[in-house]
Design a protein around this motif. Structure first.
Motif, PDB file in Angstrom:
ATOM      1  N   GLN A 192     -45.496  -9.431  11.528  1.00  0.00           N
ATOM      2  CA  GLN A 192     -45.151 -10.247  10.374  1.00  0.00           C
ATOM      3  C   GLN A 192     -45.384  -9.414   9.117  1.00  0.00           C
ATOM      4  N   ALA A 193     -44.645  -9.726   8.050  1.00  0.00           N
ATOM      5  CA  ALA A 193     -44.818  -9.016   6.789  1.00  0.00           C
ATOM      6  C   ALA A 193     -44.477  -9.954   5.647  1.00  0.00           C
ATOM      7  N   ALA A 194     -45.083  -9.677   4.475  1.00  0.00           N
ATOM      8  CA  ALA A 194     -44.875 -10.526   3.309  1.00  0.00           C
ATOM      9  C   ALA A 194     -44.098  -9.830   2.203  1.00  0.00           C
ATOM     10  N   GLY A 195     -43.973  -8.512   2.264  1.00  0.00           N
ATOM     11  CA  GLY A 195     -43.325  -7.784   1.186  1.00  0.00           C
ATOM     12  C   GLY A 195     -42.408  -6.691   1.698  1.00  0.00           C
ATOM     13  N   GLU A 196     -41.717  -6.056   0.767  1.00  0.00           N
ATOM     14  CA  GLU A 196     -40.698  -5.053   1.109  1.00  0.00           C
ATOM     15  C   GLU A 196     -41.299  -3.848   1.829  1.00  0.00           C
ATOM     16  N   ASP A 197     -42.299  -3.210   1.216  1.00  0.00           N
ATOM     17  CA  ASP A 197     -42.886  -2.016   1.823  1.00  0.00           C
ATOM     18  C   ASP A 197     -43.573  -2.343   3.140  1.00  0.00           C
ATOM     19  N   GLU A 198     -44.257  -3.477   3.169  1.00  0.00           N
ATOM     20  CA  GLU A 198     -44.940  -3.884   4.397  1.00  0.00           C
ATOM     21  C   GLU A 198     -43.942  -4.124   5.521  1.00  0.00           C
ATOM     22  N   ALA A 199     -42.803  -4.716   5.181  1.00  0.00           N
ATOM     23  CA  ALA A 199     -41.780  -4.981   6.196  1.00  0.00           C
ATOM     24  C   ALA A 199     -41.287  -3.683   6.818  1.00  0.00           C
ATOM     25  N   VAL A 200     -40.994  -2.692   5.980  1.00  0.00           N
ATOM     26  CA  VAL A 200     -40.521  -1.405   6.484  1.00  0.00           C
ATOM     27  C   VAL A 200     -41.581  -0.769   7.392  1.00  0.00           C
ATOM     28  N   GLU A 201     -42.833  -0.850   6.974  1.00  0.00           N
ATOM     29  CA  GLU A 201     -43.922  -0.259   7.760  1.00  0.00           C
ATOM     30  C   GLU A 201     -44.101  -0.973   9.099  1.00  0.00           C
ATOM     31  N   VAL A 202     -44.107  -2.310   9.073  1.00  0.00           N
ATOM     32  CA  VAL A 202     -44.316  -3.070  10.306  1.00  0.00           C
ATOM     33  C   VAL A 202     -43.182  -2.823  11.294  1.00  0.00           C
ATOM     34  N   VAL A 203     -41.966  -2.802  10.806  1.00  0.00           N
ATOM     35  CA  VAL A 203     -40.828  -2.537  11.698  1.00  0.00           C
ATOM     36  C   VAL A 203     -40.939  -1.145  12.303  1.00  0.00           C
ATOM     37  N   GLY A 204     -41.385  -0.189  11.498  1.00  0.00           N
ATOM     38  CA  GLY A 204     -41.523   1.173  12.006  1.00  0.00           C
ATOM     39  C   GLY A 204     -42.548   1.300  13.107  1.00  0.00           C
ATOM     40  N   THR A 205     -43.590   0.487  13.061  1.00  0.00           N
ATOM     41  CA  THR A 205     -44.655   0.595  14.066  1.00  0.00           C
ATOM     42  C   THR A 205     -44.447  -0.315  15.269  1.00  0.00           C
ATOM     43  N   THR A 206     -43.629  -1.359  15.130  1.00  0.00           N
ATOM     44  CA  THR A 206     -43.461  -2.317  16.234  1.00  0.00           C
ATOM     45  C   THR A 206     -42.111  -2.211  16.940  1.00  0.00           C
ATOM     46  N   ALA A 207     -41.126  -1.578  16.314  1.00  0.00           N
ATOM     47  CA  ALA A 207     -39.800  -1.370  16.907  1.00  0.00           C
ATOM     48  C   ALA A 207     -39.189  -2.656  17.462  1.00  0.00           C
ATOM     49  N   PRO A 208     -38.978  -3.667  16.614  1.00  0.00           N
ATOM     50  CA  PRO A 208     -38.429  -4.935  17.101  1.00  0.00           C
ATOM     51  C   PRO A 208     -36.925  -4.835  17.381  1.00  0.00           C
ATOM     52  N   ASP A 209     -36.419  -5.807  18.123  1.00  0.00           N
ATOM     53  CA  ASP A 209     -34.980  -5.927  18.323  1.00  0.00           C
ATOM     54  C   ASP A 209     -34.313  -6.600  17.126  1.00  0.00           C
ATOM     55  N   VAL A 210     -35.033  -7.580  16.543  1.00  0.00           N
ATOM     56  CA  VAL A 210     -34.495  -8.369  15.439  1.00  0.00           C
ATOM     57  C   VAL A 210     -35.557  -8.546  14.365  1.00  0.00           C
ATOM     58  N   VAL A 211     -35.141  -8.488  13.105  1.00  0.00           N
ATOM     59  CA  VAL A 211     -36.014  -8.810  11.976  1.00  0.00           C
ATOM     60  C   VAL A 211     -35.458 -10.048  11.291  1.00  0.00           C
ATOM     61  N   LEU A 212     -36.280 -11.084  11.165  1.00  0.00           N
ATOM     62  CA  LEU A 212     -35.921 -12.249  10.351  1.00  0.00           C
ATOM     63  C   LEU A 212     -36.375 -11.951   8.933  1.00  0.00           C
ATOM     64  N   MET A 213     -35.417 -11.877   8.005  1.00  0.00           N
ATOM     65  CA  MET A 213     -35.692 -11.348   6.669  1.00  0.00           C
ATOM     66  C   MET A 213     -35.397 -12.365   5.576  1.00  0.00           C
ATOM     67  N   ASP A 214     -36.418 -12.663   4.765  1.00  0.00           N
ATOM     68  CA  ASP A 214     -36.189 -13.430   3.545  1.00  0.00           C
ATOM     69  C   ASP A 214     -35.691 -12.460   2.477  1.00  0.00           C
ATOM     70  N   LEU A 215     -34.902 -12.938   1.522  1.00  0.00           N
ATOM     71  CA  LEU A 215     -34.366 -12.060   0.487  1.00  0.00           C
ATOM     72  C   LEU A 215     -35.280 -11.950  -0.723  1.00  0.00           C
ATOM     73  N   ASP A 216     -36.000 -13.004  -1.043  1.00  0.00           N
ATOM     74  CA  ASP A 216     -36.838 -13.033  -2.241  1.00  0.00           C
ATOM     75  C   ASP A 216     -38.278 -12.783  -1.823  1.00  0.00           C
ATOM     76  N   LEU A 217     -38.693 -11.525  -1.889  1.00  0.00           N
ATOM     77  CA  LEU A 217     -40.040 -11.137  -1.471  1.00  0.00           C
ATOM     78  C   LEU A 217     -40.896 -10.830  -2.691  1.00  0.00           C
ATOM     79  N   ALA A 218     -42.170 -11.122  -2.590  1.00  0.00           N
ATOM     80  CA  ALA A 218     -43.087 -10.827  -3.694  1.00  0.00           C
ATOM     81  C   ALA A 218     -43.108  -9.325  -3.949  1.00  0.00           C
ATOM     82  N   GLY A 219     -42.745  -8.950  -5.165  1.00  0.00           N
ATOM     83  CA  GLY A 219     -42.774  -7.531  -5.514  1.00  0.00           C
ATOM     84  C   GLY A 219     -41.725  -6.701  -4.818  1.00  0.00           C
ATOM     85  N   GLY A 220     -40.638  -7.315  -4.383  1.00  0.00           N
ATOM     86  CA  GLY A 220     -39.627  -6.522  -3.703  1.00  0.00           C
ATOM     87  C   GLY A 220     -38.402  -7.343  -3.351  1.00  0.00           C
ATOM     88  N   SER A 221     -37.481  -6.688  -2.665  1.00  0.00           N
ATOM     89  CA  SER A 221     -36.201  -7.289  -2.317  1.00  0.00           C
ATOM     90  C   SER A 221     -35.970  -7.213  -0.819  1.00  0.00           C
TER      91      SER A 221
END
Length: 228
Positions: free
Chosen positions: A38-67
Motif C-alpha cells: 500500500q502507498a499514500a503518495g507518489e514517491d512511495e507508490a513508485v518505491e512500493v511497486v519496485g519492491t513488490t512487483a505487483p500485477d496490478v496497481v490501483l491508483m488514485d489520481l489526487d495524492l498528497a504531495g504528488g500526482s
C-alpha cells in the motif's frame, strides 16, 4: 484430475486516504487477490511497486504531495508489464485522458460496485483495457471526435506517427511527448524524423504549420477537449 492452483493476482493499492485504502485492500483480499503493498503518495507508490512487483496497481489520481498520473508514468517506465487501474473521485475528461496518456489500462470512479472493481482488476491483469460505465461513453465520444478532426489527411502516417504529429502541432517538445506517450525521447525523435520525411517538410515549424492547416493540433469545436 486435480486442477493445479493458480497464484493470486498481486495488487498494490495507492490512495492518500487511509480509510479508503485499507477498506479497498480488505475488499480485494476477500475477493481472492493478494494485496502485496500500500502507498499514500507518489514517491512511495513508485518505491512500493519496485519492491513488490505487483500485477496490478490501483491508483488514485489526487495524492498528497504528488500526482497519480505522474506515479503511473514512472511506474510503467520502470515496470511496463504492470497494469495500472485508476480508481478516483475525478470523472472529468481531463483526468480520464491524462491517466490514459500516462499509460493506465483501466479507469473507475470511486463508488463502483465491488463486482465491477473485481472484474476490472482481473481484466487489467490480463492485459485488457477496462473503463467504468461512468466514463466509457465519453471515451468513445473523445475517440470519435479525435478521428473526425484528423479525418483522412496524411494517410501515409501510422497511427503512432499521427499521435506524435498531434502533440508536435500543439507545441510540445520531444521530452514532453515521450512522457505523455510513455516512450523514450530517442523513439519520439525517430517518429518526428519519419513524419518530416513522409510529409516533405524540413523543420518543426513547417511541420506545425502543415498540421494545423489540416486541422491537426487545434482545439475541437464548441469548446470540446483537444485530441491531446
Amino acid at each position: 484430475m486435480t486442477t493445479p492452483a493458480t497464484d493470486p493476482i498481486r495488487v498494490v493499492v495507492v490512495d492518500d486516504h487511509p480509510v479508503f485504502r485499507i477498506g479497498m485492500a480488505s475488499l480485494l483480499e476477500e475477493s481472492g487477490f493478494a494485496v502485496v503493498g500500500q502507498a499514500a503518495g507518489e514517491d512511495e507508490a513508485v518505491e512500493v511497486v519496485g519492491t513488490t512487483a505487483p500485477d496490478v496497481v490501483l491508483m488514485d489520481l489526487d495524492l498528497a504531495g504528488g500526482s497519480g498520473a505522474n506515479a503511473t508514468r514512472e511506474i510503467l517506465r520502470r515496470r511496463p508489464e504492470t497494469g495500472v487501474l485508476v480508481i478516483t473521485m475525478f470523472g472529468d475528461d481531463e483526468a480520464l485522458f491524462g491517466a490514459m496518456r500516462a499509460g493506465a489500462r483501466g479507469y473507475l470512479v470511486k463508488g463502483a460496485d465491488p463486482e465491477e472493481i473485481e472484474s476490472a482488476v482481473r481484466a487489467v491483469a490480463a492485459g485488457a483495457v477496462m473503463l467504468g460505465p461512468q466514463v466509457a461513453g465519453r471515451a468513445m465520444d473523445y475517440l470519435t471526435g479525435a478521428r473526425s478532426v484528423r479525418g483522412g489527411v496524411f494517410a501515409e502516417l501510422t497511427e503512432r506517427e499521427r499521435d506524435v504529429l498531434e502533440l508536435v502541432a500543439r507545441g510540445h517538445d520531444n521530452a514532453t511527448i515521450a512522457r505523455m506517450l510513455v516512450l523514450t525521447t530517442k523513439t519520439v525523435r525517430n517518429y518526428v524524423y519519419a513524419v518530416f520525411t513522409k510529409l516533405d517538410v524540413n523543420d518543426r515549424a513547417a511541420l506545425v504549420v502543415k498540421a494545423r492547416e489540416a486541422g491537426i493540433g487545434v482545439s475541437r469545436p464548441e469548446g470540446g477537449d483537444p485530441a491531446y
